[in-house]
Design an enzyme around this catalytic site. Structure first.
Site, mmCIF file in Angstrom:
data_model
loop_
_atom_site.group_PDB
_atom_site.id
_atom_site.type_symbol
_atom_site.label_atom_id
_atom_site.label_comp_id
_atom_site.label_asym_id
_atom_site.label_seq_id
_atom_site.Cartn_x
_atom_site.Cartn_y
_atom_site.Cartn_z
ATOM 1 N N LYS A 126 0.927 -1.165 0.158
ATOM 2 C CA LYS A 126 0.071 -0.076 0.064
ATOM 3 C C LYS A 126 0.969 1.153 -0.108
ATOM 4 C CE LYS A 126 -4.347 0.998 0.309
ATOM 5 N NZ LYS A 126 -5.746 0.019 -0.038
ATOM 6 N N ASP A 166 -6.884 4.424 -4.529
ATOM 7 C CA ASP A 166 -7.582 4.397 -3.309
ATOM 8 C C ASP A 166 -8.117 5.744 -3.053
ATOM 9 O OD1 ASP A 166 -7.486 2.260 -0.598
ATOM 10 O OD2 ASP A 166 -7.525 4.166 0.124
HETATM 11 N N1 GLU Z 1 -7.240 0.341 -2.644
HETATM 12 C C1 GLU Z 1 -8.111 -0.915 -3.337
HETATM 13 C C2 GLU Z 1 -8.085 -1.664 -1.994
HETATM 14 O O1 GLU Z 1 -8.151 -1.267 -0.952
HETATM 15 C C3 GLU Z 1 -7.586 -1.518 -4.461
HETATM 16 C C4 GLU Z 1 -6.208 -1.856 -4.724
HETATM 17 C C5 GLU Z 1 -5.817 -2.311 -5.894
HETATM 18 O O2 GLU Z 1 -6.732 -2.608 -6.695
HETATM 19 O O3 GLU Z 1 -4.778 -2.662 -5.936
HETATM 20 O O4 GLU Z 1 -8.300 -2.959 -1.912
#
Ligand code: GLU
Length: 450
Positions: A126, A166
């Protein structure tokens, strides 16, 4: 709690002082893992839990950029590459003034198990920045994204680390970041980002996937009780990407969403929200909910500064879908929802319910789907985007949506059967945590002390 977990929790708190969200995410996981360690003593013997709690790599960097008036700003950029045992680090980037290393670590930790639960070959990571996109011009957003990527690019790669969006990061920001990556590396490496535009390597249904998945998962939970979303009144928090498409799918599945929110207030449309207008005003024109409500006139009430869950008393909702942000739904609001006919909750955001709120739902025997399971449709469809990029294919909307539905049903099934296997039928938190953890832990053992 198993002694190995107690010792590891103490060490996580000591090693990561002040990181309360990260502690919360770890604690929530550990609360469900004791029986797993009883059944698999090798996990404790070979320090699997300790290794999983320590990110493989944490990157923190300066992001300088110039605003439209010529003033220089310095933000902080992060990428926590948490675990790559199942595939390249995968997870979104969040741009919000509240972002700290703590935020990124809690999100990265959750992402490991969420991604494992999808059954697809993606590790967990992340990132983000404390940059506040609110009120910034398009040119400012572009300059920020370019500066952010000028450092981050060296850590990415389709086989290494694949970011996506996100909070505060959508197709526009991904376009600017992908463009800068392409320019610096001189490679058209489509699979290095997901959530791309449809004309340049993006996947159909990715935009809708998180929200659609939340509604599909909710319907699956209701089906276990011989029920469904048909005729259900629903409160959704937030009005960003996850919320909008959760609303759309709830409507398609026969439910009525009567309330949603943004950071300034909440709207209550007692006969149901006008989704088309919402998408137009929030996604296309980037306006506020107060503008939406004003345009709806007498059909909509706008409540400045109100937390949407406080509408539980008037909304008579059977379903709650928290799709805004972490720790947004507290004990008091959980009690209010339960007292007003709630039967199911599914988390579209990551960790939106506080531990006290979750306790209220569990005591009242409410169907409760944690974010790791309920919102995994987004990252799962990101993995489908990576598959399409790797094979230079582009699947149809119908094909992709069918796969998303299958994946969500598969995650639901994994939660249900794992919870039963561990003597906790109906406990989706335990089911999701244990199913995700076991997959990661087994792979870590297989690969030696890494
Ligand atoms: N931010 C999204 C999550 O919390 C998607 C992450 C992604 O697609 O890599 O899962």
């Amino acid at each position: 709690m198993h002694s190995n977990l107690v010792a590891n929790f103490d060490s996580v708190v000591k090693r990561n002082p002040g990181e309360t969200e990260f502690h919360q995410a770890v604690k929530e996981m550990f609360d469900t893992l004791s029986d797993v360690l009883e059944r698999h003593p090798e996990f404790a013997r070979l320090s699997v839990v300790e290794r999983i709690c320590e990110p493989e790599r944490q990157i923190i960097f300066r992001v300088p950029w110039m605003d439209d008036s010529g003033k220089v700003h310095v933000n902080r950029g992060f990428r926590v590459e948490f675990n790559s045992v199942l595939g390249p680090y995968k997870g979104g980037l969040r741009f919000h003034p509240s972002v700290t290393l703590d935020t990124v670590k809690f999100l990265g930790f959750e992402q490991i198990f969420k991604n494992a639960l999808t059954g697809l070959p993606i590790g967990g990571g992340k990132g983000g920045s404390d940059f506040d996109p609110k009120g910034r011009s398009d040119a400012e957003i572009m300059r920020f994204c370019q500066s952010f990527m000028t450092e981050l690019y060296r850590h990415l790669g389709e086989y290494t680390d694949v970011p996506a969006g996100d909070i505060g990061v959508g197709a526009r920001e991904i376009g600017y970041m992908f463009g800068q990556y392409k320019r610096i590396t001189n490679r058209y490496e489509a699979g290095v980002f997901t959530g791309k535009g449809l004309e340049w390597g993006g996947a159909r249904v990715r935009k809708e996937a998180t929200g659609f998945g939340v509604a599909i998962f909710t319907n699956e939970m209701l089906k276990t009780k011989g029920d469904s979303l048909v005729g259900k009144r629903v409160i959704v928090s937030g009005s960003g990407n996850v919320a909008l498409y959760a609303i759309k799918k709830v409507h398609q599945l026969g439910g009525v969403v009567v309330a949603c929110s943004d950071s300034a207030g909440s709207v209550f449309d007692k006969d149901g929200l006008d989704l088309e207008l919402l998408v137009q005003m929030k996604e296309v024109e980037r306006l506020r909910l107060s503008d939406y409500s004003a345009k709806r006139g007498g059909l909509s009430e706008y409540h400045e500064g109100l937390n949407v869950w406080e509408l539980a008393g008037v909304a008579s909702a059977q379903v709650a879908l928290p799709c805004a942000t972490q720790n947004e739904l507290h004990e008091k609001e959980a009690k209010l929802l339960v007292a007003n006919g709630l039967i199911a909750v599914a988390e579209g955001a990551n960790m939106p319910s506080t531990p006290d709120a979750i306790r209220v739902f569990q005591q009242a025997k409410i169907l409760f789907a944690p974010g790791k399971a309920a919102n995994a449709g987004g990252v799962a469809t990101s993995a489908l985007e990576m598959q399409q990029n790797a094979s230079r294919q582009s699947w149809s909307y119908e094909e992709t949506e069918k796969r998303l539905e299958e994946i969500m049903r598969g995650i639901h099934e994994a939660c249900v059967t794992t919870a039963e296997e561990y003597g906790a039928p109906g406990d989706y938190i335990l089911g999701a945590n244990v199913a995700g953890f076991e997959r990661v832990a087994r792979a870590m053992l297989a690969m030696g002390v890494i």
